[in-house]
Every structure is written in C-alpha cells, then in structure tokens.
Write a protein that holds these residues in place. Structure first.
Motif, mmCIF file in Angstrom:
data_model
loop_
_atom_site.group_PDB
_atom_site.id
_atom_site.type_symbol
_atom_site.label_atom_id
_atom_site.label_comp_id
_atom_site.label_asym_id
_atom_site.label_seq_id
_atom_site.Cartn_x
_atom_site.Cartn_y
_atom_site.Cartn_z
ATOM 1 N N LEU A 1 0.824 -1.221 0.000
ATOM 2 C CA LEU A 1 0.000 0.000 0.000
ATOM 3 C C LEU A 1 0.856 1.268 0.000
ATOM 4 O O LEU A 1 0.330 2.367 -0.013
ATOM 5 C CB LEU A 1 -0.899 0.041 1.244
ATOM 6 C CG LEU A 1 -1.955 -1.032 1.438
ATOM 7 C CD1 LEU A 1 -2.835 -0.692 2.637
ATOM 8 C CD2 LEU A 1 -2.808 -1.214 0.199
ATOM 9 N N THR B 1 2.380 2.506 2.527
ATOM 10 C CA THR B 1 2.636 2.693 3.962
ATOM 11 C C THR B 1 2.937 1.356 4.638
ATOM 12 O O THR B 1 3.646 1.297 5.634
ATOM 13 C CB THR B 1 1.405 3.298 4.660
ATOM 14 O OG1 THR B 1 0.256 2.558 4.237
ATOM 15 C CG2 THR B 1 1.233 4.757 4.311
ATOM 16 N N THR B 2 2.378 0.295 4.086
ATOM 17 C CA THR B 2 2.588 -1.038 4.661
ATOM 18 C C THR B 2 2.207 -2.085 3.619
ATOM 19 O O THR B 2 1.588 -1.760 2.603
ATOM 20 C CB THR B 2 1.780 -1.195 5.979
ATOM 21 O OG1 THR B 2 2.201 -2.366 6.657
ATOM 22 C CG2 THR B 2 0.279 -1.290 5.721
ATOM 23 N N THR C 1 0.589 -6.125 2.794
ATOM 24 C CA THR C 1 -0.327 -7.121 3.370
ATOM 25 C C THR C 1 0.434 -8.205 4.125
ATOM 26 O O THR C 1 1.531 -8.610 3.725
ATOM 27 C CB THR C 1 -1.180 -7.802 2.283
ATOM 28 O OG1 THR C 1 -0.311 -8.288 1.254
ATOM 29 C CG2 THR C 1 -2.206 -6.861 1.699
ATOM 30 N N TYR D 1 -8.727 5.619 -3.840
ATOM 31 C CA TYR D 1 -7.323 5.472 -3.457
ATOM 32 C C TYR D 1 -6.465 6.356 -4.366
ATOM 33 O O TYR D 1 -6.438 6.166 -5.581
ATOM 34 C CB TYR D 1 -6.812 4.014 -3.537
ATOM 35 C CG TYR D 1 -7.595 3.002 -2.732
ATOM 36 C CD1 TYR D 1 -7.805 3.177 -1.373
ATOM 37 C CD2 TYR D 1 -8.108 1.861 -3.350
ATOM 38 C CE1 TYR D 1 -8.520 2.233 -0.641
ATOM 39 C CE2 TYR D 1 -8.827 0.912 -2.631
ATOM 40 C CZ TYR D 1 -9.031 1.099 -1.280
ATOM 41 O OH TYR D 1 -9.734 0.182 -0.558
ATOM 42 N N PHE E 1 -4.126 -7.561 7.346
ATOM 43 C CA PHE E 1 -3.143 -6.760 8.078
ATOM 44 C C PHE E 1 -3.171 -7.174 9.542
ATOM 45 O O PHE E 1 -4.243 -7.487 10.080
ATOM 46 C CB PHE E 1 -3.471 -5.260 7.947
ATOM 47 C CG PHE E 1 -3.391 -4.773 6.531
ATOM 48 C CD1 PHE E 1 -2.165 -4.532 5.925
ATOM 49 C CD2 PHE E 1 -4.538 -4.604 5.780
ATOM 50 C CE1 PHE E 1 -2.080 -4.115 4.601
ATOM 51 C CE2 PHE E 1 -4.473 -4.195 4.449
ATOM 52 C CZ PHE E 1 -3.242 -3.942 3.856
ATOM 53 N N GLN F 1 -0.267 -3.465 12.359
ATOM 54 C CA GLN F 1 -0.423 -2.644 11.156
ATOM 55 C C GLN F 1 -1.683 -1.777 11.251
ATOM 56 O O GLN F 1 -1.673 -0.602 10.890
ATOM 57 C CB GLN F 1 -0.485 -3.534 9.906
ATOM 58 C CG GLN F 1 0.843 -4.190 9.558
ATOM 59 C CD GLN F 1 0.691 -5.153 8.390
ATOM 60 O OE1 GLN F 1 -0.002 -6.164 8.477
ATOM 61 N NE2 GLN F 1 1.345 -4.830 7.291
ATOM 62 N N LYS F 2 -2.740 -2.377 11.749
ATOM 63 C CA LYS F 2 -3.994 -1.619 11.907
ATOM 64 C C LYS F 2 -3.787 -0.434 12.862
ATOM 65 O O LYS F 2 -4.443 0.594 12.738
ATOM 66 C CB LYS F 2 -5.102 -2.541 12.436
ATOM 67 C CG LYS F 2 -5.572 -3.606 11.408
ATOM 68 C CD LYS F 2 -6.548 -3.023 10.416
ATOM 69 C CE LYS F 2 -7.149 -4.047 9.476
ATOM 70 N NZ LYS F 2 -8.059 -3.448 8.478
ATOM 71 N N PRO G 1 -4.781 0.685 7.583
ATOM 72 C CA PRO G 1 -4.798 -0.019 6.298
ATOM 73 C C PRO G 1 -6.138 -0.739 6.104
ATOM 74 O O PRO G 1 -6.636 -1.405 7.005
ATOM 75 C CB PRO G 1 -3.624 -0.996 6.386
ATOM 76 C CG PRO G 1 -3.173 -0.994 7.805
ATOM 77 C CD PRO G 1 -3.700 0.235 8.463
#
Ligand code: URP
Ligand code: ZN
Length: 439
Positions: A65, A67-68, A70, A153, A314, A318-319, A330
């Motif tokens: 993404l 930023t992070t 999966t 997005y 995630f 991560q969340k 995410p």
C-alpha cells in the motif's frame, strides 16, 4: 495416478446426484453412479458433498500500500485458500503509474511463484494511455480476460472519461472491466468533515462512506458501461442501494455481473463500536443488517453472481498505524479460508440458498465469467480435477489461531460455523486430507 471418490453426493449448479468420480491424471475422467477400479486410490466421501473446486474472484496477496504491505503473500494466502476449499484465486496484477501492463503481469507472476493453489490475475489499470490500450491485446494472449479500475485510493483511482475509454477498449477485445465503486469526491469531503469535528476514531470510516457513496458510483459505472457498450462487473457490492442500481441497469438491457463478499453478508456496522474496530476497517465498510439481508436475497434470486473474499490482511500492529486517525488504518481483512464455511452456515443451512447455488456462487459462475469454464466450475468428465469434498457436519468456532493466514486477526473471530473442506483435490493430486495441507 487414478483416484476414485466414492459414495459422495456430487453437487453442480444444475443438480446433485449420488455418483462416484474417477480422476485420471489432472482430469476427471468419469462421473457415474458406481465406479469400481481395484487399482485406483479410493477416497470415501460418504456423508459428504463433492463440489467443483471453489474459485475466489477477489484476493489481494503481497499488496504494497506504500505505507505497509499485506500480511499474507501468495504462499500463506493460497495455503489458507486451499484449506478452505478454494482451488483457484484471482488476484490483481496492478500496473504502477508510468509502468506497462506487461511489467505488472510479470511482477505479479513472480510474486505468485510457490503458490499452493491455482491463481490468475485481473489486471488493475491505474495509468491509462494509448500504449496501455494497445497492450490489452497482448494481455489477452497471456490469458488475461478481465481488468479492474478503482474510483478511489490516490495511487490507483481513475476518472470517468478514462473508465469510458478503457471499457470501450475492453468490450472491443472481449474482456471484462470490473470496478471498485465508491465516489471519491464525496468520501473525501465527508472524511474532512469527520476530521474537522475531531472524529478520528474508526467510526469515522463508515460515516465517511455511507451507502450513497457506493450506490452513486455503481450507478455511474453502469451508465458509463452503457455508453461504452460494455458488460460490467461490480466488485465487492456491499449495499442494497447498489443492488437496486444494478437492477435498473439490467432492466435497461445491460449485462451486469455482481460480486459480494462474506463480510457484507454476515457482519454489520455495529462492529465499528467494538474495541478492536480497526480490524473491520475495509472499503467499502460494513453496512446495516438490512443490507446483509437484501444481499442474501440477491444471492437467493441469483441477482448476485459471485462471492469473492477481498482478502487483504493486516496485523493488529499494522492496523494500529491509524490509532489516532482512521484514515491511516490499512483497509482490508482476512477471509480467504472461511468463505465457503460462512456461505454454507449462514446461507445453505439457514435455507436461504441451496447447495446448487453454493456450487454456482462459489465456483461455476466465476469460471464462466472469467473464461475458465468448462475446465473449471463443474464436476464432469473432461473437467480439471479440482474438487472439494465438503463435510457438512463439522462444527467449529472460528478463531485466527486456527486459520492458516499470516495475520493475528480475522473479522469473523468467534463465529460458530459448520462445514469443512475435508479433502481437496488440486489438478488430480490430494492437496488437503482430513483438513490438513499435504505439502
Ligand atoms: O478494504 C479493502 N477492500 N482493501 C482492499 C483493496 C480494495 O479496495 O479492494
Ligand atoms: Zn479488493
């Protein structure tokens, strides 16, 4: 190698029958009331249903993404899929801005190496131009039958004019262009409103994406498809209002395919009031119980064609990137292993849908829409030997610790479900036996 599945009830979309199934090599060679071959390996399916291997039309493995990334890659994701009876996943080979479709396809094939089950790709087009338009022909030769565009997005979204041009081109070459339908302008404005009110907690997510945000986008996508003379495929439909828009388009004579996901059938927006609400942040968001009910009705009436998971997992860490701001959480959840159990428990056992519809929604319709039928999607002589032996009387309470995906949560945590993909045959080989992965 010859395998004979004996004593089960074979379920296809057009009916069920007590039949044995003979597999020779990677293919089904016979489906008959009784097959006795002493030299074949026998699998006793007494008390079980024998389904065509399930096809998940919507997964996101190894998705970065920015930023992070999966939690699941293709290795863990496809292993979980197989344990849930899914023998084929359709993921998204996503074009990077400035990149070609071929680069994206090659990159995603590379990511998918070592997968446990069959996989294919929808191509996600993010950067439309004349060479991409030309390349779509090349993609067809490489087996790509479907595309997707996003209305949302920042890194992925495209404008209406681009959607129109790409849909026209897709129609020309006999491909399908699906759409993530949400109105970007509206949800941006609604998000700003939430943040201006200092509402930064996860409840801001559903509040900034009410049903109209989806329904307007579905309506617009379907009008664009009408203008382009193209068939349409709405991914992860979550609202009754969106379903109504699809009905209007069908009444106008348009070909519209609809996909929904288990989370929009069995979970609702009440989850956003729970302590671990971040787990349920996905787009579109969870809806009202009345939406759950009407989407089930849509499946029962065969208005909805497919059930994909939109598996996009995630970890809770991560969340937590969005602990102070819901827009940074995410988006996505894990569901690839539990799709059939949820459909079976809350659909079939609740007498909303039939076993035959289970074969259609989880397998045959996807095979037909995405050009895999009749190799896949049906149990008959000549088809690929991708088969699920489904044990209906297995009961369990879902918990992430017992699921094979690589993240520490599932939105379906704690739900009591029935049914298990006891054995799974993949291309003529036993891939899952008694609920255990063989490789
Ligand atoms: O929240 C979701 N669904 N994340 C995955 C990407 C998408 O929108 O399909
Ligand atoms: Zn998705």
């Amino acid at each position: 190698m010859r395998i004979c599945i004996k004593n089960g009830i074979v379920v296809n979309s057009n009916g069920r029958m007590h039949s044995d199934v003979l597999i020779e090599g990677a293919k089904i060679s016979a489906v008959e009331p009784s097959i006795d071959l002493p030299d074949a390996q026998t699998i006793d399916a007494r008390g079980c249903y024998v389904f065509p291997g399930f096809i998940d039309t919507h997964t996101h493995f190894d998705l970065d993404l920015g930023t992070t990334i999966t939690a699941d890659d293709f290795k863990t994701g496809t292993a979980a899929a197989l344990l849930g009876g899914t023998t084929t996943v359709l993921d998204f080979a996503t074009q990077t801005k400035g990149g070609t479709l071929l680069e994206a396809l090659n990159q995603w094939h590379e990511k998918a190496k070592g997968s446990s089950c069959n996989y294919g790709f929808h191509m996600a087009i993010t950067d439309w131009n004349s060479s991409v338009s030309k390349e779509m022909e090349v993609m067809r030769e490489k087996g790509v039958t479907s595309y997707k565009m996003y209305m949302v997005y920042p890194a992925l979204r495209v404008e209406d004019g681009t959607i129109y041009l790409a849909m026209k081109r897709a129609a020309e070459i006999g491909a399908l262009l699906g759409m993530h339908c949400e109105n970007w302008g509206l949800l941006e404005a609604l998000t700003k409103e939430q943040l201006a009110l200092s509402k930064t907690d996860p409840l801001g997510h559903p509040r900034s994406r009410p049903a109209i945000v989806e329904a307007e986008a579905v309506s617009r996508y379907l009008r664009i498809a009408e203008l382009a003379g193209a068939s349409a495929y709405v991914v992860h439909l979550s609202t009754a209002e969106g379903l109504r828009e699809a009905r209007h388009a069908r009444k106008r004579g348009q070909k519209v395919y609809l996909e929904t996901c288990p989370q929009y059938l069995v979970l609702d927006e009440g989850r956003y009031c729970e302590a671990d609400a971040a787990k349920y942040i996905m787009s579109p968001p969870l809806r009202k119980p009345s939406d759950n009910k009407l989407l089930w009705e849509g499946l029962a009436q065969n208005e909805i064609d497919t059930l994909g998971t939109d598996h996009c997992s995630f970890t809770m860490a991560q969340k937590a990137l969005g602990a102070d701001d819901f827009t940074k959480i995410p988006n996505g959840g894990a569901g690839v292993q539990v799709r059939a159990m949820l459909y079976f428990t809350f659909g079939v056992l609740s007498n909303i849908v039939t076993l035959e519809q289970m074969a259609a929604h989880l397998s045959e319709n996807a095979a037909r829409i995405f050009g895999m039928y009749p190799q896949k999607g049906i149990i008959q002589a000549g088809a690929d030997a991708d088969i699920v032996i489904w044990k209906p009387d297995y009961e369990q309470r879902l918990t992430y610790t017992k699921l094979a995906h690589a993240c520490d949560n599932t939105p379906f945590e704690g739900m009591a479900v029935s049914g298990l993909a006891r054995d799974v045959i993949l291309g003529g080989e036993i891939a899952v036996q008694n609920g255990t992965l063989q490789k």
